[in-house]
Design a protein around this motif. Structure first.
Motif, short mmCIF file in Angstrom:
data_model
loop_
_atom_site.label_atom_id
_atom_site.label_comp_id
_atom_site.label_asym_id
_atom_site.label_seq_id
_atom_site.Cartn_x
_atom_site.Cartn_y
_atom_site.Cartn_z
N MET A 58 0.85 -1.18 0.00
CA MET A 58 0.00 0.00 0.00
C MET A 58 0.88 1.24 0.00
O MET A 58 1.73 1.41 0.87
CB MET A 58 -0.90 0.01 1.23
N LYS A 59 0.67 2.10 -0.97
CA LYS A 59 1.50 3.30 -1.06
C LYS A 59 0.63 4.48 -1.50
O LYS A 59 -0.52 4.31 -1.89
CB LYS A 59 2.64 3.09 -2.04
N PHE A 119 3.50 -8.82 -12.72
CA PHE A 119 3.46 -7.70 -11.79
C PHE A 119 2.02 -7.44 -11.39
O PHE A 119 1.09 -7.66 -12.17
CB PHE A 119 4.00 -6.41 -12.44
N ASN A 120 1.83 -6.91 -10.19
CA ASN A 120 0.56 -6.34 -9.78
C ASN A 120 0.66 -4.83 -9.95
O ASN A 120 1.34 -4.16 -9.16
CB ASN A 120 0.26 -6.66 -8.31
N LEU A 121 0.01 -4.28 -10.95
CA LEU A 121 0.08 -2.83 -11.14
C LEU A 121 -0.59 -2.10 -9.99
O LEU A 121 -0.26 -0.95 -9.71
CB LEU A 121 -0.57 -2.44 -12.47
N HIS A 122 -1.52 -2.77 -9.31
CA HIS A 122 -2.21 -2.13 -8.19
C HIS A 122 -1.40 -2.25 -6.90
O HIS A 122 -1.90 -1.93 -5.84
CB HIS A 122 -3.59 -2.77 -7.99
N LYS A 123 -0.18 -2.66 -6.99
CA LYS A 123 0.70 -2.69 -5.83
C LYS A 123 1.97 -1.91 -6.15
O LYS A 123 2.14 -0.77 -5.75
CB LYS A 123 1.04 -4.14 -5.46
N PHE A 146 3.12 -0.49 -8.81
CA PHE A 146 3.11 0.69 -9.68
C PHE A 146 2.01 1.68 -9.31
O PHE A 146 1.55 2.45 -10.16
CB PHE A 146 3.03 0.25 -11.14
N SER A 147 1.59 1.63 -8.04
CA SER A 147 0.86 2.73 -7.42
C SER A 147 -0.60 2.86 -7.78
O SER A 147 -1.25 3.75 -7.26
CB SER A 147 1.58 4.07 -7.72
N ARG A 189 -2.88 5.04 -14.73
CA ARG A 189 -2.24 5.42 -13.46
C ARG A 189 -0.82 4.87 -13.38
O ARG A 189 0.11 5.56 -12.98
CB ARG A 189 -3.06 4.90 -12.28
N ALA A 190 -0.65 3.60 -13.74
CA ALA A 190 0.68 3.00 -13.68
C ALA A 190 1.64 3.69 -14.64
O ALA A 190 2.80 3.95 -14.31
CB ALA A 190 0.60 1.50 -13.99
#
Length: 513
Positions: free
Chosen positions: A101-102, A286-290, A292-293, A352-353
């Motif tokens: 989470m960022k 990759f998880n873009l929702h992790k 890459f924000s 977003r990424a």
């Protein structure tokens, strides 16, 4: 003395040692319970107004049973729910362990809103800008991972894992090796690796940690063979430990004729430092929702990305974006496994990424990783100063740590879940871990690069305070929360499908009828 001078001399209340916090509590019903027949939030056609004619096969037998509410009541309902939540925009959110989470820059939400009205069936010539963005992000992720090609078609990290296992199956079938029916994973890899492999029909072999907390390489030697389809491994694992022998693991699997698949959901501490292909991997995700924000958004929508070597590129889920030097177009790889979700990808999260990567650049991505590692090891130092807390295997970690309260629990009887509930009284929380609890009384923290030293000090101070309370008054901690909306979950029905109610109507039918 004038009023301004008088006010200036008033004593200022000292800052409390721990931040005072009280969650808004609305006892808010769910929206179906707030519904009132006849209420409307928007104008709807009057009976008898012209309507689009639908084929009988898709026509509803009766109108959908949607909540009937005014706009004001809808607004009030969702604002109240938002006030009953913890999250990164209000709180120190390092306790979501393994979820990375960022902070997600709000300007990126505006960019994402620019594509909100695109339709997935628009002609390609009308969406050239979005296709270019996909094409560029695919190549950025290929560079970050070292892979030859990337597909952004999966709708989540788990969907990307399933796409990878589907490509593994298609690859072996194309070589006449469908007898490869075993997938090897590790105890501290993400459970989606084992779950997706099992769902795809594979036998799953799980490697347990050795005395150093690393996957047991001797167990891997014993497991690989003619039936090995793939190794699916997270590195660093959910303990935060990076496997320094990862190339040796990959080599053993390759020698047996299997493929090596890298779960990079925990990539936040290795960006710009190490790459999947450089370690010999054939596939990764990759998880873009992790990393890459793009926000988790309460569990969705997410976005996943599959990266593959040149040999596996024909099997990628499609469509992917091609470019002939003038026009961007959708194309399907020659031996594609097909779609793993409708249409192309989760476009707002792709935007977003892309924006996040472009804002940082290559040097910025590496700085993200270095700051995340620094934050994690600083927080680890602070946590291990708390009596009763420990980090099994006692080595430096990358971007997260799976800690243990075992010593505190044995002394006080207070469990990890209860400490987490009490911590919520101070506006923070943490996640324990995936089951089974291989690490006893676990709690998993991942501070990422978003948090300051002051944030980490405050978070550690809260956990130290709760641990002290557990020693002085265990019952007080066990009876928490006191100023928070969370509640304790009754676990007794979780293993009884007859009790499950995944929708409101199922709940009414099963429990209120």
């Amino acid at each position: 003395m004038n009023p301004a001078e008088s006010f200036a001399k008033l004593p200022v209340a000292p800052k409390p040692p721990l931040r005072r916090f009280h969650q808004a509590r609305w006892d808010e019903p769910i929206i179906f319970e707030l519904s009132s027949p006849g209420r409307r939030g928007v104008a709807v056609p009057e009976p008898g107004a012209p309507a689009v004619e639908l084929p009988d096969a898709v026509r509803r037998a009766e109108p959908p049973k949607l909540p009937e509410m005014s706009q004001l009541h809808v607004l009030r309902h969702y604002l109240r729910l938002s006030q009953e939540n913890l999250g990164v925009d209000l709180n120190i959110d390092v306790g979501q362990g393994t979820c990375t989470m960022k902070y997600s820059p709000k300007v990126n939400d505006r960019f994402a809103g620019m594509v909100a009205e695109l339709h997935p069936l628009q002609p390609e010539e009308t969406v050239q800008g979005v296709l270019e963005l996909y094409w560029r992000l695919e190549r950025m992720l290929a560079e970050i991972s070292g892979m030859a090609r990337v597909s952004l078609q999966p709708g989540s990290g788990s969907a990307a894992i399933y796409a990878n296992i589907a490509m593994i199956r298609a690859y072996h079938a194309s070589r006449g090796e469908s007898h490869r029916d075993q997938v090897i994973t590790t105890m501290f890899s993400h459970p989606s690796n084992a779950a997706c492999a099992k769902t795809a029909g594979y036998e799953v072999i799980t490697l347990m940690p050795d005395a150093e907390g690393l996957p047991d390489i001797e167990a891997l030697r014993a497991a690989v063979g003619p039936r090995t389809a793939a190794l699916m491994i997270t590195n660093p694992e959910d303990t935060g430990i990076f496997n320094p022998r990862i190339q040796e693991f990959v080599g053993l699997v390759h020698e047996a004729g299997g493929l090596a698949c890298y779960d990079q959901a925990n990539a936040n501490g290795i960006l710009g430092i190490t790459r999947a292909r450089d370690a010999g991997f054939d596939l990764c995700h990759f998880n873009l929702h992790k990393t890459f924000s793009t926000p988790h958004a309460c569990g969705g929508p997410a976005a996943g990305a599959c990266g593959v070597s040149e040999e596996l590129a024909p099997f990628l889920p499609g469509p992917v974006v091609g470019f002939d030097g003038e026009t961007y177009r959708l194309e399907t790889p020659a031996a594609s496994i097909g779609k793993v979700r409708p249409f192309l990808g989760v476009t707002p999260n792709i935007v977003r990424a892309y924006a996040w990567i472009m804002a940082l650049g290559a040097e910025g991505l590496r700085q993200v990783a270095e700051t995340a590692v620094l934050n994690n090891n600083y927080l680890m130092h602070r946590i291990l100063d708390i009596p009763g807390a420990s980090a099994p295997w006692g080595r430096r970690r990358v971007e997260q740590v799976r800690y243990s309260w075992q010593e505190l629990t044995e002394e006080t009887g207070v469990h990890s879940e209860e400490i987490g509930v009490r911590a919520a009284d101070f506006g923070v929380h943490y996640w324990t871990s995936h089951h089974p609890y291989v690490v006893p009384e676990p709690f998993t923290l991942e501070p990422t690069e978003s948090y300051s030293k002051e944030d980490l000090d405050e978070y550690a101070a809260i956990l130290a305070h709760v641990a002290s309370e557990a020693r002085s008054d265990p019952a007080f901690v066990k009876e928490a929360p006191y100023n928070q909306t969370v509640h304790k979950i009754d676990m007794t029905s979780l293993d009884d499908p007859a009790e499950w109610a995944p929708t409101w109507r199922a709940y009414v039918r099963k429990h209120l009828a």
